[in-house]
Design an enzyme around this catalytic site. Structure first.
Site, PDB file in Angstrom:
ATOM      1  N   GLU A 356       0.850  -1.179   0.000  1.00  0.00           N
ATOM      2  CA  GLU A 356       0.000   0.000   0.000  1.00  0.00           C
ATOM      3  C   GLU A 356       0.890   1.234   0.000  1.00  0.00           C
ATOM      4  OE1 GLU A 356      -1.682   1.483   4.374  1.00  0.00           O
ATOM      5  OE2 GLU A 356      -2.206  -0.491   3.643  1.00  0.00           O
ATOM      6  N   HIS A 442      -1.893  -5.879  11.229  1.00  0.00           N
ATOM      7  CA  HIS A 442      -2.806  -6.930  10.757  1.00  0.00           C
ATOM      8  C   HIS A 442      -2.625  -8.256  11.505  1.00  0.00           C
ATOM      9  CE1 HIS A 442      -2.769  -4.817   6.508  1.00  0.00           C
ATOM     10  NE2 HIS A 442      -3.391  -4.099   7.425  1.00  0.00           N
ATOM     11  N   ASN A 480      -5.041  -6.219   2.922  1.00  0.00           N
ATOM     12  CA  ASN A 480      -5.583  -5.705   4.184  1.00  0.00           C
ATOM     13  C   ASN A 480      -6.789  -6.565   4.566  1.00  0.00           C
ATOM     14  OD1 ASN A 480      -4.648  -3.789   2.090  1.00  0.00           O
ATOM     15  ND2 ASN A 480      -4.405  -2.466   3.842  1.00  0.00           N
TER      16      ASN A 480
HETATM   17  P1  FDA Z   1     -10.957  -5.835  16.228  1.00  0.00           P
HETATM   18  O1  FDA Z   1      -9.566  -5.715  16.749  1.00  0.00           O
HETATM   19  O2  FDA Z   1     -11.406  -4.897  15.191  1.00  0.00           O
HETATM   20  O3  FDA Z   1     -11.989  -5.690  17.431  1.00  0.00           O
HETATM   21  C1  FDA Z   1     -11.801  -6.312  18.683  1.00  0.00           C
HETATM   22  C2  FDA Z   1     -12.546  -5.499  19.736  1.00  0.00           C
HETATM   23  O4  FDA Z   1     -12.652  -6.262  20.924  1.00  0.00           O
HETATM   24  C3  FDA Z   1     -11.849  -4.207  20.131  1.00  0.00           C
HETATM   25  O5  FDA Z   1     -12.787  -3.153  20.086  1.00  0.00           O
HETATM   26  C4  FDA Z   1     -11.348  -4.469  21.540  1.00  0.00           C
HETATM   27  O6  FDA Z   1     -11.322  -3.309  22.367  1.00  0.00           O
HETATM   28  C5  FDA Z   1     -12.366  -5.465  22.062  1.00  0.00           C
HETATM   29  N1  FDA Z   1     -11.865  -6.370  23.107  1.00  0.00           N
HETATM   30  C6  FDA Z   1     -10.706  -7.061  23.132  1.00  0.00           C
HETATM   31  N2  FDA Z   1     -10.621  -7.844  24.217  1.00  0.00           N
HETATM   32  C7  FDA Z   1     -11.772  -7.646  24.923  1.00  0.00           C
HETATM   33  C8  FDA Z   1     -12.271  -8.158  26.156  1.00  0.00           C
HETATM   34  N3  FDA Z   1     -11.590  -9.073  26.869  1.00  0.00           N
HETATM   35  N4  FDA Z   1     -13.477  -7.715  26.594  1.00  0.00           N
HETATM   36  C9  FDA Z   1     -14.191  -6.787  25.877  1.00  0.00           C
HETATM   37  N5  FDA Z   1     -13.753  -6.279  24.704  1.00  0.00           N
HETATM   38  C10 FDA Z   1     -12.565  -6.706  24.225  1.00  0.00           C
HETATM   39  N6  FDA Z   1      -7.302  -3.474   7.860  1.00  0.00           N
HETATM   40  C11 FDA Z   1      -7.805  -3.287   6.616  1.00  0.00           C
HETATM   41  O7  FDA Z   1      -8.451  -4.194   6.072  1.00  0.00           O
HETATM   42  N7  FDA Z   1      -7.596  -2.101   5.966  1.00  0.00           N
HETATM   43  C12 FDA Z   1      -6.861  -1.093   6.513  1.00  0.00           C
HETATM   44  O8  FDA Z   1      -6.702  -0.025   5.910  1.00  0.00           O
HETATM   45  C13 FDA Z   1      -6.304  -1.290   7.808  1.00  0.00           C
HETATM   46  N8  FDA Z   1      -5.510  -0.337   8.398  1.00  0.00           N
HETATM   47  C14 FDA Z   1      -5.134  -0.484   9.721  1.00  0.00           C
HETATM   48  C15 FDA Z   1      -4.484   0.567  10.374  1.00  0.00           C
HETATM   49  C16 FDA Z   1      -4.193   0.466  11.732  1.00  0.00           C
HETATM   50  C17 FDA Z   1      -3.485   1.590  12.436  1.00  0.00           C
HETATM   51  C18 FDA Z   1      -4.571  -0.700  12.449  1.00  0.00           C
HETATM   52  C19 FDA Z   1      -4.289  -0.833  13.915  1.00  0.00           C
HETATM   53  C20 FDA Z   1      -5.210  -1.740  11.800  1.00  0.00           C
HETATM   54  C21 FDA Z   1      -5.491  -1.645  10.441  1.00  0.00           C
HETATM   55  N9  FDA Z   1      -6.161  -2.663   9.773  1.00  0.00           N
HETATM   56  C22 FDA Z   1      -6.591  -2.486   8.482  1.00  0.00           C
HETATM   57  C23 FDA Z   1      -6.471  -3.938  10.451  1.00  0.00           C
HETATM   58  C24 FDA Z   1      -7.941  -4.066  10.867  1.00  0.00           C
HETATM   59  O9  FDA Z   1      -8.350  -2.934  11.587  1.00  0.00           O
HETATM   60  C25 FDA Z   1      -8.084  -5.344  11.722  1.00  0.00           C
HETATM   61  O10 FDA Z   1      -7.705  -6.440  10.923  1.00  0.00           O
HETATM   62  C26 FDA Z   1      -9.512  -5.547  12.211  1.00  0.00           C
HETATM   63  O11 FDA Z   1      -9.944  -4.472  12.998  1.00  0.00           O
HETATM   64  C27 FDA Z   1      -9.626  -6.838  13.009  1.00  0.00           C
HETATM   65  O12 FDA Z   1     -10.999  -7.091  13.238  1.00  0.00           O
HETATM   66  P2  FDA Z   1     -11.476  -8.072  14.379  1.00  0.00           P
HETATM   67  O13 FDA Z   1     -12.947  -8.252  14.251  1.00  0.00           O
HETATM   68  O14 FDA Z   1     -10.627  -9.296  14.349  1.00  0.00           O
HETATM   69  O15 FDA Z   1     -11.139  -7.356  15.775  1.00  0.00           O
END
Ligand code: FDA
Length: 504
Positions: A356, A442, A480
């Site tokens: 990207e 990721h 992504n």
């Molecule tokens: P996700 O991490 O989204 O959600 C998990 C949630 O559970 C969180 O809100 C967390 O607080 C909560 N949680 C965790 N443990 C808990 C507990 N014990 N009790 C209660 N709540 C709890 N991907 C993409 O496709 N395109 C992109 O452009 C980008 N860019 C990007 C930039 C940056 C800075 C980051 C950090 C990440 C990306 N990503 C991305 C990755 C993408 O955001 C990521 O793959 C997904 O959010 C993952 O989705 P999930 O449903 O797995 O969990």
């Protein structure tokens, strides 16, 4: 059983969680979502919900005393990290021994902090990674469903070609072309029409005001505006914020009993609650869902969990790198924070890379071309439960990222050679370093589909217990990941509602 009873609980509010909650709500199942982060809808003292990238305050970070930005060493740009008060901010950096993982915290999970790049993986690689999933059905039904519900859109190509805000991407495209490399437009959930109005000066700027990793105040269709809004609209779904699930046990009647800590935004414990449910969906992300199950297995509260829990983790081959351009190739003082192009060299058998073209929205000319390369690294890590610290540790060494660095280097060496340019060595920490191999955006895996779960995310060894998120994907998807996470969750929950929930 004890505790408040709800038919279904969804842990987390990220992609897998949001899909599950919407479809449960539509099926008429009363569903409680438990999210450890905040609901981001209240403006702070400055009138904004989020603090922005150039002057981050405590809203930026999850309980840190100093911000931990990926390009923190670029001091002279005022992108510098800052001392802050510990607070339930929106971006967390989970620092394991040899790998740091960025994750979103709040209602919407990663959608609050990510770049919004919404990429459907190429089918051949999807089939390679998840051979047991019916790809024909995924590409005919669940990927389109995910893309439309997420409200994925495409940039207007004419506007892209002429706007100063994407000069940085056009410069990178031209330099890739000199090395014989092609680029492709990348769809996004950012509202492209809103961005054009930002450029026209008729609406408040967000993507054009260097906002992204600490939240977008406008423009981005994060999950709270798509799936979660629809879930709440069913009237069956409720969300509790600043509620962290700590422990899961099963009661004699087969229901699950959760121990949940409620805190305030400064981290003060307000209450410890017990909540029970019949169907439990884990959507706490690769790190969160894996940690909950590891803890349950190794402390004996869910002793029949499989030895596969914790395995198959990878950073999706993430490597960040940057090039220094010649003085006659400025990348622009104005840069949209939302990426729009990728260099696609995935068909290169020796070193598949999808890179990207990332912005460096510093507000001054930097001559930097920044990239987040997604590579195909076969190495995998393992989470293990650390009883003394009551948390999951990640077994992953820096050397395991060597294949990913080699692939990224082979691509960017070609681009540098064709343009007589060099790498930037000053962006990724105090020592000279051209490739950031110690953090990722990721995280994937930990509860791999078909190993720790059945082919639909049903956790092996237990009934009515499901993993719905990025933990299901075995470490790599080549693009992504959130569109894949969303589409896979759509596929799995449809089957689960039909066979397990409606029937009971
Ligand atoms: P996700 O991490 O989204 O959600 C998990 C949630 O559970 C969180 O809100 C967390 O607080 C909560 N949680 C965790 N443990 C808990 C507990 N014990 N009790 C209660 N709540 C709890 N991907 C993409 O496709 N395109 C992109 O452009 C980008 N860019 C990007 C930039 C940056 C800075 C980051 C950090 C990440 C990306 N990503 C991305 C990755 C993408 O955001 C990521 O793959 C997904 O959010 C993952 O989705 P999930 O449903 O797995 O969990």
């Amino acid at each position: 059983g004890s505790g408040t009873f709800v038919p279904a609980v969804v842990v987390g509010t990220g992609y897998g969680a949001a899909v599950s909650a919407l479809r449960l709500g539509e099926a008429g199942v009363p569903t409680l979502m438990l999210e450890m982060g905040q609901l981001w809808n209240q403006p702070g003292p400055d009138g904004n919900v989020f603090s922005g990238m150039l002057k981050p305050d405590k809203r930026s970070s999850w309980f840190k005393t100093r911000t931990e930005a990926p390009l923190g060493s670029f001091l002279w740009l005022d992108l510098a990290n800052r001392d802050i008060d510990p607070y339930a901010g929106v971006l967390d950096r989970v620092n394991f021994d040899q790998m740091s993982v960025y994750v979103g915290r709040g209602v919407g999970g990663g959608s609050l902090v990510n770049g919004g790049m919404a990429v459907t993986p190429r089918r051949s690689y999807f089939e390679e990674v998840l051979p047991q999933v019916d790809a024909a059905e995924m590409y005919a039904k669940y990927f389109p469903r995910a893309n439309s519900t997420l409200r994925v859109g495409n940039i207007d190509k004419d506007w892209f070609e002429q706007t100063e805000w994407y000069k940085f991407a056009r410069v990178s495209r031209e330099q890739a072309a000199k090395a014989g490399l092609g680029t492709t437009f990348v769809p996004n959930v950012y509202d492209w029409d809103y961005m054009r109005r930002e450029a026209d000066g008729t609406v408040p700027k967000s993507g054009l005001a260097a906002e992204v990793i600490y939240g977008n105040n406008h423009g981005k269709v994060s999950l709270d505006k798509s799936y979660l809004a629809a879930a709440l609209g069913t009237g069956k779904v409720t969300i509790e914020t600043l509620h962290q699930v700590k422990a899961i046990r099963q009661q004699k009647d087969g229901t699950y009993l959760l121990t949940v800590e409620q805190k305030d935004a400064d981290g003060k414990l307000l209450a410890t609650k017990e909540i029970s449910c019949r169907h439990l969906f884990l959507g706490a992300g690769s790190l969160g869902s894996t940690e909950l199950l590891l803890r349950a297995r190794d402390t004996g509260t869910l002793p029949n969990l499989s030895s596969e829990i914790g395995g198959g983790w990878g950073p999706n081959g993430n490597i960040m790198t940057a090039r220094a351009n010649h003085m006659w190739n400025p990348t622009g003082t104005k840069q949209s924070s939302i990426p729009a192009l990728g260099i696609d060299d995935w068909d290169n058998k020796d070193a598949p890379v999808f890179a990207e073209i990332a912005p460096m929205p510093a507000g001054v000319e930097t001559w930097v071309s920044l990239y987040l390369a997604i590579t195909k690294n076969p190495e995998r890590g393992t989470f293990v439960y650390n009883a003394a610290k009551d948390r999951a540790d990640l077994r992953w060494t820096r050397e395991q990222n060597a294949p990913a660095v080699a692939a990224a280097k082979s691509l960017f060496d070609r681009i540098n050679k064709a343009n007589t340019t060099m790498y930037r060595y000053d962006l990724f920490g105090k020592q000279l370093k051209a490739f950031a191999d110690d953090f990722c955006y990721h995280p994937l895996g930990g509860c791999v589909l078909g190993k720790a779960t059945d082919n639909y995310g049903r956790v092996a060894g237990y009934k009515n217990l499901y993993v719905t998120d990025g933990a299901l994907i075995p470490g790599s998807i080549g693009v992504n990941p959130f569109v894949t996470i969303t589409a896979l969750a759509e596929r799995n929950v449809e089957r689960i509602i039909k066979q397990d929930v409606t029937a009971s």
